[in-house]
Write a protein that holds these residues in place. Structure first.
Motif, PDB file in Angstrom:
ATOM      1  N   GLY A  23       0.243  -1.078  -0.230  1.00  0.00           N
ATOM      2  CA  GLY A  23      -0.779   0.129   0.090  1.00  0.00           C
ATOM      3  C   GLY A  23       1.123   0.841  -0.041  1.00  0.00           C
ATOM      4  O   GLY A  23       1.904   1.181   0.228  1.00  0.00           O
ATOM      5  N   LYS A  24       0.289   2.643  -0.281  1.00  0.00           N
ATOM      6  CA  LYS A  24       0.490   3.040  -0.651  1.00  0.00           C
ATOM      7  C   LYS A  24       1.563   3.842   0.605  1.00  0.00           C
ATOM      8  O   LYS A  24       2.940   4.152   1.053  1.00  0.00           O
ATOM      9  CB  LYS A  24      -0.258   5.026  -0.595  1.00  0.00           C
ATOM     10  N   ASN A  25       1.229   4.040   2.188  1.00  0.00           N
ATOM     11  CA  ASN A  25       2.277   4.772   2.783  1.00  0.00           C
ATOM     12  C   ASN A  25       2.798   3.211   3.125  1.00  0.00           C
ATOM     13  O   ASN A  25       3.290   3.576   5.195  1.00  0.00           O
ATOM     14  CB  ASN A  25       0.972   4.674   3.885  1.00  0.00           C
ATOM     15  N   THR A  26       2.871   2.345   2.611  1.00  0.00           N
ATOM     16  CA  THR A  26       3.869   1.271   3.656  1.00  0.00           C
ATOM     17  C   THR A  26       5.407   1.168   2.652  1.00  0.00           C
ATOM     18  O   THR A  26       5.262   1.189   2.163  1.00  0.00           O
ATOM     19  CB  THR A  26       3.071  -0.353   2.851  1.00  0.00           C
TER      20      THR A  26
ATOM     21  N   ASP B 212       2.859   0.561  -4.345  1.00  0.00           N
ATOM     22  CA  ASP B 212       2.435   1.337  -4.100  1.00  0.00           C
ATOM     23  C   ASP B 212       2.947   1.886  -2.548  1.00  0.00           C
ATOM     24  O   ASP B 212       3.178   3.484  -3.079  1.00  0.00           O
ATOM     25  CB  ASP B 212       0.882   1.450  -4.047  1.00  0.00           C
ATOM     26  N   GLY B 213       3.728   1.507  -1.715  1.00  0.00           N
ATOM     27  CA  GLY B 213       4.359   2.265  -1.301  1.00  0.00           C
ATOM     28  C   GLY B 213       5.706   2.073  -1.561  1.00  0.00           C
ATOM     29  O   GLY B 213       6.714   2.194  -2.750  1.00  0.00           O
ATOM     30  N   THR B 214       6.153   2.115  -0.318  1.00  0.00           N
ATOM     31  CA  THR B 214       7.940   1.926  -0.347  1.00  0.00           C
ATOM     32  C   THR B 214       8.652   0.430  -0.661  1.00  0.00           C
ATOM     33  O   THR B 214       8.327   0.178   1.275  1.00  0.00           O
ATOM     34  CB  THR B 214       9.365   2.340   0.054  1.00  0.00           C
TER      35      THR B 214
ATOM     36  N   ILE C  31       4.317  -4.278 -11.149  1.00  0.00           N
ATOM     37  CA  ILE C  31       3.785  -3.619 -10.982  1.00  0.00           C
ATOM     38  C   ILE C  31       4.259  -2.127 -10.028  1.00  0.00           C
ATOM     39  O   ILE C  31       3.921  -2.449  -9.102  1.00  0.00           O
ATOM     40  CB  ILE C  31       2.471  -3.064 -10.860  1.00  0.00           C
ATOM     41  N   ILE C  32       4.778  -1.159 -10.392  1.00  0.00           N
ATOM     42  CA  ILE C  32       4.979   0.259  -9.915  1.00  0.00           C
ATOM     43  C   ILE C  32       4.425   1.012  -9.869  1.00  0.00           C
ATOM     44  O   ILE C  32       4.618   2.376 -11.193  1.00  0.00           O
ATOM     45  CB  ILE C  32       7.047   0.596 -10.009  1.00  0.00           C
TER      46      ILE C  32
ATOM     47  N   GLY D  34       6.078   4.221 -11.193  1.00  0.00           N
ATOM     48  CA  GLY D  34       6.560   5.687 -10.386  1.00  0.00           C
ATOM     49  C   GLY D  34       8.155   5.608 -10.238  1.00  0.00           C
ATOM     50  O   GLY D  34       8.895   4.992 -11.448  1.00  0.00           O
ATOM     51  N   LYS D  35       8.975   5.277  -9.427  1.00  0.00           N
ATOM     52  CA  LYS D  35      10.366   5.491  -9.635  1.00  0.00           C
ATOM     53  C   LYS D  35      11.040   3.946  -9.119  1.00  0.00           C
ATOM     54  O   LYS D  35      10.241   3.057  -8.563  1.00  0.00           O
ATOM     55  CB  LYS D  35      10.966   6.248  -8.270  1.00  0.00           C
TER      56      LYS D  35
END
Length: 135
Positions: free
Chosen positions: A21-24, A39-41, A53-54, A73-74
């Motif tokens: 997830g985004k904030n993970t 979607d996180g790091t 998939i990034i 993303g990056k």
């Protein structure tokens, strides 16, 4: 009506779908047969026979080995994609990339050394065909 063999085949084809997830934030090594959406790091390694998939908010620093990849993303590190790498407009890629096929959308940032696995074989085959025709 159905044999036991066909049921086993269908069970083996079930693909896992994993989402970071985004904030993970994750550090470490991930090994799986399924697909991943980041979607996180992630700092570390992903090895999978599936697709990675990034997402636009995703960031991977490390090593990725997969069959197919879509990057929005990056990414920074080593990326090994046995089939197709798709680089979207919002992507930012730095590092070393080894791929089978490459698709880059206009606007993407692709600052990497890149080698294609299939290109060497094709050149060798073309050279042999040329020799066969002239002989």
């Amino acid at each position: 009506m159905f044999s036991k063999e066909s049921k086993k085949t269908n069970e083996n084809k079930v693909s896992e779908r994993n989402i970071v997830g985004k904030n993970t934030q994750i550090s470490g090594e991930i090994i799986s047969e399924g697909d991943f959406r980041i979607d996180g790091t992630l700092e570390g390694t992903i090895k999978t026979n599936g697709r990675v998939i990034i997402g636009e908010t995703g960031f991977i620093k490390g090593k990725v080995e997969c069959t197919n990849a879509d990057i929005e993303g990056k990414f920074s590190g080593e990326l090994i994609v046995s089939n197709t790498l798709t680089v979207k407009t919002s992507a930012n890629i730095n590092g070393d990339v080894i791929i089978g096929k490459l698709s880059v959308e206009p606007g993407a940032s692709f600052n990497a050394t890149c080698s294609m696995k299939g290109a060497v074989k094709e050149m060798k085959n073309n050279e042999q065909k040329g020799k066969e025709k002239t002989a």
